[in-house]
Design an enzyme around this catalytic site. Sequence first.
Site, PDB file in Angstrom:
ATOM      1  N   ASP A  32      23.722  77.993 103.775  1.00 41.81           N
ATOM      2  CA  ASP A  32      24.533  77.355 102.729  1.00 41.81           C
ATOM      3  C   ASP A  32      24.476  75.832 102.883  1.00 41.81           C
ATOM      4  OD1 ASP A  32      25.798  79.982 101.871  1.00 41.81           O
ATOM      5  OD2 ASP A  32      26.418  79.882 103.965  1.00 41.81           O
ATOM      6  N   TYR A 218      17.264  87.496 112.167  1.00 40.66           N
ATOM      7  CA  TYR A 218      18.527  88.066 112.613  1.00 40.66           C
ATOM      8  C   TYR A 218      18.208  89.094 113.699  1.00 40.66           C
ATOM      9  CZ  TYR A 218      19.698  86.091 108.060  1.00 40.66           C
ATOM     10  OH  TYR A 218      19.835  85.239 106.989  1.00 40.66           O
ATOM     11  N   GLN A 280      17.173  69.772 111.248  1.00 37.75           N
ATOM     12  CA  GLN A 280      16.504  70.305 110.048  1.00 37.75           C
ATOM     13  C   GLN A 280      15.304  69.461 109.625  1.00 37.75           C
ATOM     14  OE1 GLN A 280      18.101  69.995 106.043  1.00 37.75           O
ATOM     15  NE2 GLN A 280      18.161  72.215 105.887  1.00 37.75           N
ATOM     16  N   ARG A 296      13.975  83.665 107.684  1.00 37.81           N
ATOM     17  CA  ARG A 296      15.074  84.527 107.251  1.00 37.81           C
ATOM     18  C   ARG A 296      15.845  83.829 106.118  1.00 37.81           C
ATOM     19  NH1 ARG A 296      19.255  83.435 112.368  1.00 37.81           N
ATOM     20  NH2 ARG A 296      20.517  81.929 111.217  1.00 37.81           N
ATOM     21  N   GLY A 297      16.924  84.475 105.669  1.00 42.80           N
ATOM     22  CA  GLY A 297      17.885  83.830 104.771  1.00 42.80           C
ATOM     23  C   GLY A 297      17.268  83.280 103.500  1.00 42.80           C
ATOM     24  N   GLU A 298      17.600  82.041 103.184  1.00 40.24           N
ATOM     25  CA  GLU A 298      17.116  81.436 101.932  1.00 40.24           C
ATOM     26  C   GLU A 298      16.311  80.158 102.179  1.00 40.24           C
ATOM     27  OE1 GLU A 298      19.768  81.347  98.572  1.00 40.24           O
ATOM     28  OE2 GLU A 298      19.024  79.403  97.917  1.00 40.24           O
ATOM     29  N   ASP A 299      16.874  79.249 102.971  1.00 40.82           N
ATOM     30  CA  ASP A 299      16.204  77.953 103.081  1.00 40.82           C
ATOM     31  C   ASP A 299      14.922  78.034 103.910  1.00 40.82           C
ATOM     32  OD1 ASP A 299      16.218  75.067 102.532  1.00 40.82           O
ATOM     33  OD2 ASP A 299      16.383  74.910 104.700  1.00 40.82           O
ATOM     34  N   SER A 300      14.964  78.712 105.060  1.00 36.47           N
ATOM     35  CA  SER A 300      13.735  78.795 105.872  1.00 36.47           C
ATOM     36  C   SER A 300      12.677  79.619 105.134  1.00 36.47           C
ATOM     37  CB  SER A 300      14.017  79.373 107.262  1.00 36.47           C
ATOM     38  OG  SER A 300      14.584  80.657 107.186  1.00 36.47           O
TER      39      SER A 300
HETATM   40  O1  TRH Z   1      20.849  80.657 108.616  1.00 33.53           O
HETATM   41  P1  TRH Z   1      20.514  81.586 107.528  1.00 33.53           P
HETATM   42  O2  TRH Z   1      20.606  83.003 107.850  1.00 33.53           O
HETATM   43  O3  TRH Z   1      21.453  81.232 106.340  1.00 33.53           O
HETATM   44  C1  TRH Z   1      21.933  81.873 105.192  1.00 33.53           C
HETATM   45  C2  TRH Z   1      23.418  82.065 105.317  1.00 33.53           C
HETATM   46  O4  TRH Z   1      23.694  83.073 106.224  1.00 33.53           O
HETATM   47  C3  TRH Z   1      23.994  82.382 103.973  1.00 33.53           C
HETATM   48  O5  TRH Z   1      25.344  82.762 104.057  1.00 33.53           O
HETATM   49  C4  TRH Z   1      23.171  83.423 103.282  1.00 33.53           C
HETATM   50  O6  TRH Z   1      23.657  83.625 102.028  1.00 33.53           O
HETATM   51  C5  TRH Z   1      21.758  82.935 103.198  1.00 33.53           C
HETATM   52  O7  TRH Z   1      21.247  82.772 104.507  1.00 33.53           O
HETATM   53  C6  TRH Z   1      20.866  83.810 102.392  1.00 33.53           C
HETATM   54  O8  TRH Z   1      19.013  81.288 107.016  1.00 33.53           O
HETATM   55  P2  TRH Z   1      18.371  80.073 106.225  1.00 33.53           P
HETATM   56  O9  TRH Z   1      18.814  80.095 104.802  1.00 33.53           O
HETATM   57  O10 TRH Z   1      16.948  80.138 106.467  1.00 33.53           O
HETATM   58  O11 TRH Z   1      18.949  78.756 106.907  1.00 33.53           O
HETATM   59  C7  TRH Z   1      18.551  78.298 108.157  1.00 33.53           C
HETATM   60  C8  TRH Z   1      18.574  76.784 108.190  1.00 33.53           C
HETATM   61  O12 TRH Z   1      18.424  76.321 109.514  1.00 33.53           O
HETATM   62  C9  TRH Z   1      17.437  76.169 107.380  1.00 33.53           C
HETATM   63  O13 TRH Z   1      17.902  75.026 106.702  1.00 33.53           O
HETATM   64  C10 TRH Z   1      16.437  75.740 108.444  1.00 33.53           C
HETATM   65  C11 TRH Z   1      17.364  75.376 109.549  1.00 33.53           C
HETATM   66  N1  TRH Z   1      16.811  75.372 110.912  1.00 33.53           N
HETATM   67  C12 TRH Z   1      16.785  74.169 111.616  1.00 33.53           C
HETATM   68  O14 TRH Z   1      17.180  73.139 111.082  1.00 33.53           O
HETATM   69  N2  TRH Z   1      16.321  74.168 112.889  1.00 33.53           N
HETATM   70  C13 TRH Z   1      15.853  75.280 113.497  1.00 33.53           C
HETATM   71  O15 TRH Z   1      15.436  75.213 114.685  1.00 33.53           O
HETATM   72  C14 TRH Z   1      15.855  76.490 112.754  1.00 33.53           C
HETATM   73  C15 TRH Z   1      15.310  77.732 113.387  1.00 33.53           C
HETATM   74  C16 TRH Z   1      16.341  76.503 111.477  1.00 33.53           C
END
Ligand code: TRH
Length: 413
Positions: A32, A218, A280, A296-300
């Site tokens: 988020d 996860y 990030q 995983r998730g959305e941003d990565s």
């Molecule tokens: O962390 P996520 O699982 O996040 C989300 C939330 O859980 C949310 O509630 C849910 O709705 C959504 O997923 C689908 O996964 P995401 O989205 O990939 O976010 C991880 C963030 O962390 C992303 O911006 C990349 C960052 N990151 C770093 O900055 N450094 C790191 O070493 C890593 C591994 C990730």
Amino acid sequence: MSLPTASSPASSTLPLVPRCDLFCTVVDNFGDIGVCWRLARQLVREHGWSVRLWVDDLTSFRHLRPDIDPSLARQRCDGVDVRRWDADFGPITGDNAPGDIVIEAFACNIPDVCVQAMHARKKAGNAPVWINLEYLSAEDWVDGCHLQKSLHPQLGLLKTFFFPGFTERTGGLIRERELFSRRDAFLASPELRDAWWQRTLGLPAAPKGALIVSLFAYENPALAALLTQWANSATPIVCLVPQGRIAPAVGAWFGREVLAPGEPATRGALTVYGLPFVPQIEFDALLWACDLNFVRGEDSFVRAQWAAKPFVWHIYPQDENAHHGKLDAFLGRYLADRQDDTPDAASLSHGAREALRTFWHLWNGYASTAPDWPALTAALPELHRHARAWANAQAAHPDLARQLASFAEIQVK
Ligand code: TRH
């Protein structure tokens, strides 16, 4: 969603420096705030907006941006006015009155006093553009829901639903202007890559002759079976595991209590390194440094696509397996035959498609069978070409920040 019956904002143009309030509730993990932070920075840097980012959990934010101080109610970071969003928003003053554009991310509830102040602006003929930024999905219904509006039942304020997505009928994906040039410079330069390995792990250079994998996921029941296949692989495998939810299970597989950052562990052909959770701003380089990325998730998930490398998505699990439909919708688009003339667009064989699809299904628990690593490895060269063609095709759509900026302009005309 109801269709509008009231008029839209009455001012005729946005100010030269539009003021935007972006509200973010951290539900869990980092996605988020990860998405909101990227968007806030990009709106400032590339569109000249003045952005106030309201975040209800600065401690999570600090993982992504280590200089964030959770004790501060207000701080400036990369030109963004970062505000701690406390339970008590306080009365509306000159300091927290809503700006020209109000974005609530992922249907978070913006403070009531703020909505009332938006109403007051509307009565003064200057209603803010109100946007609900939704979660990303590749499902077909998104095209029809993007830019739908709803009307506040009492106050007559219009809210627009803005959906990121993969087609030109959606709001697109977050992609910074210089992302591809930075990526390509990194990929083209052995010096930059070696410097990354040196900085991140203290190794003199990128490992030679090994397949390099990043693992961000996860907790996952399929992990042990995959690690066993990697240990038995004919090719050496180097796996980088950032601190996070899957790292303890990787450590446990090696009989360790923790997999500390910088610590290597080896079994057979597999060498694993624990990594710190990188800021990030450095996350893209981790993806670029690898041949295959687990995200995983959305941003990565989106960043892995821009990295133009093969990737495996661990989708955010939802009740009643609602996420399976989302995963398959994305696979449907990602693996579809493409009719355009992008180089390599049509080069993905049936075998490569099915290797990826099956691997993703099993990594996401569709069945308890172990994911088939040899089948995926055999498909990697094709998947690599495909990943680049996909990234280029997606980059032909306007990015999310640009679409938001254009939308806000049009709304006030
Ligand atoms: O962390 P996520 O699982 O996040 C989300 C939330 O859980 C949310 O509630 C849910 O709705 C959504 O997923 C689908 O996964 P995401 O989205 O990939 O976010 C991880 C963030 O962390 C992303 O911006 C990349 C960052 N990151 C770093 O900055 N450094 C790191 O070493 C890593 C591994 C990730």
